[in-house]
Scaffold this motif. Structure first.
Motif, short mmCIF file in Angstrom:
data_model
loop_
_atom_site.label_atom_id
_atom_site.label_comp_id
_atom_site.label_asym_id
_atom_site.label_seq_id
_atom_site.Cartn_x
_atom_site.Cartn_y
_atom_site.Cartn_z
N SER A 243 0.83 -1.21 0.00
CA SER A 243 0.00 0.00 0.00
C SER A 243 0.86 1.25 0.00
CB SER A 243 -0.92 0.00 1.21
OG SER A 243 -0.19 -0.17 2.41
N GLU A 244 0.21 2.40 -0.22
CA GLU A 244 0.94 3.67 -0.26
C GLU A 244 1.43 4.06 1.13
OE1 GLU A 244 0.26 8.24 -1.94
OE2 GLU A 244 -1.42 6.83 -1.83
N GLN A 245 0.63 3.77 2.16
CA GLN A 245 0.97 4.12 3.54
C GLN A 245 1.07 2.86 4.40
OE1 GLN A 245 1.56 7.27 4.36
NE2 GLN A 245 0.85 8.20 2.44
N ARG A 246 1.82 2.93 5.48
CA ARG A 246 1.85 1.83 6.44
C ARG A 246 0.46 1.69 7.09
NH1 ARG A 246 7.56 1.24 9.70
NH2 ARG A 246 8.97 1.87 8.00
N ARG A 247 0.15 0.48 7.48
CA ARG A 247 -1.13 0.22 8.14
C ARG A 247 -1.02 0.51 9.63
NH1 ARG A 247 -5.22 -2.97 5.86
NH2 ARG A 247 -5.68 -3.84 7.92
N THR A 255 6.40 -0.02 3.85
CA THR A 255 5.83 -0.15 2.51
C THR A 255 6.94 -0.41 1.50
OG1 THR A 255 6.01 2.20 1.96
CG2 THR A 255 4.01 1.50 3.13
N GLU A 258 8.81 2.64 0.20
CA GLU A 258 9.88 3.28 0.97
C GLU A 258 11.25 2.99 0.37
OE1 GLU A 258 9.48 2.49 5.19
OE2 GLU A 258 7.31 2.74 5.07
#
Length: 341
Positions: A243-247, A255, A258
């Protein structure tokens, strides 16, 4: 996923202009005679059971989410909504069945959109993705986890990359099948990072997970829903999320973007109908689906499945499909990927 505002010159507007022209001609009487019956039928939709085809085996991401949606649609409509699994031929069996179904809104298909949009670049299909289906809604997004058997000799994403670069051809990579979204996500990852590994296709994502756990396969991209529990139990080692951002529930999992800026992959699920399904029926289904997917209860259930609700409009889904087809066709061409017939 970014949607653009649909143009004012919509397909609906075009159809209205065409209908106006037809009414001026010799077909006017026949059209006017049948219009009230058609409008009444569409206004009563649905007045009998609705079938949602899932072109995958039971128990996977598409099937699980389809059954949740079917339950809520049944409650909303007061009619049975039945999930019918038709797996096989890389979703071609279920998709072909739906394409040939009567376009009246009583046969729909719930499918992984990546598999749908990749297929035209890889093989000759018994249906046309754009011409044979009417988009209803892009429903959810589920990111992938990059995982391995715990015995692999690396523990971080960067260590995995360094090992792969230093040992070309030594690693292998399990997929839920050649030409699937996990397969192309792995291909994109490896090619952009200079890693050479061998693809090991399996008969579905569940089989890939078992192959990793048993140590027969080294690595995989697979859904959070399918692999998250195995990570928590220690049966799988996790390196990154797509995903674009960490959960929020996995703050320590980096991610892929990164280390590989712009890398985003995952499973998008969507609902479609056969082409030619009346616009009022499409709008009715879409409006009800959007309302259901945005409800707090369903959003919470989806979060438990590792998915994010999107609930887009038919026009937004049409744009998504066209953009995604171009994206994967470009990668397939760059990698000279060919599947054996």
């Amino acid at each position: 996923m970014t949607y653009r505002h649909p143009s004012n010159d919509t397909p609906q507007a075009g159809r209205r202009r065409a209908l106006t022209a037809m009414l001026a001609g010799p077909l006017a009487a026949a059209l006017l005679a049948t219009a009230p019956q058609t409008a009444a039928a569409e206004g009563n939709y649905p007045d009998k059971p609705v079938t949602i085809v899932v072109p995958f085996a039971a128990g996977g991401v598409s099937d699980t989410q389809a059954r949740l949606l079917a339950q809520k649609l049944s409650e909303t409509w007061g009619q049975p909504v039945i999930v019918d699994n038709k797996p096989g031929a890389s979703t071609a069996i279920g998709m072909s069945f739906t394409a040939r179904a009567k376009p009246d809104g009583y046969t729909l298909v719930f499918s992984d959109l990546g598999t749908l949009t990749i297929a035209p670049a890889l093989r000759k299909l018994p249906y046309d993705v754009v011409k044979d289906f009417a988009p209803i809604s892009v429903l959810t997004y589920s990111p992938y986890l990059l995982t391995s058997h715990p015995s692999m000799p690396f523990n971080t994403l960067q260590e995995l990359i360094d090992y792969g670069r230093a040992n070309p051809g030594k690693l292998n990579y399990g997929t839920s099948g050649l030409g699937t979204t996990p397969h192309l996500a792995g291909m994109l990852f490896a090619s952009q990072l200079g890693i050479q590994w061998t693809d090991i296709p399996a008969k579905g994502g569940a089989q890939t997970i078992q192959d990793i756990i048993s140590g027969q396969v080294d690595l995989q991209f697979n859904s959070v829903f399918s692999t998250g529990g195995h990570v928590k139990s220690g049966k799988l080692k996790v390196f990154a999320i797509s995903s674009e951002q960490r959960r929020a529930d996995m703050p320590d999992v980096p991610t892929v973007s990164e280390v590989l800026p712009g890398f985003i992959a995952g499973g998008y699920q969507g609902l479609l109908a056969p082409a030619g399904t009346p616009e009022p029926v499409i709008r009715k289904i879409s409006d009800d689906v959007i309302r259901i997917m945005r409800s707090p209860e369903v959003a919470s259930r989806l979060e438990e499945m590792g998915a994010e609700p999107l609930a887009g409009t038919p026009d937004e889904m049409r744009e998504f499909i066209q953009t995604d087809m171009q994206r994967w066709a470009k990668l397939v061409k760059e990698q000279n990927l060919k599947l054996e017939e």
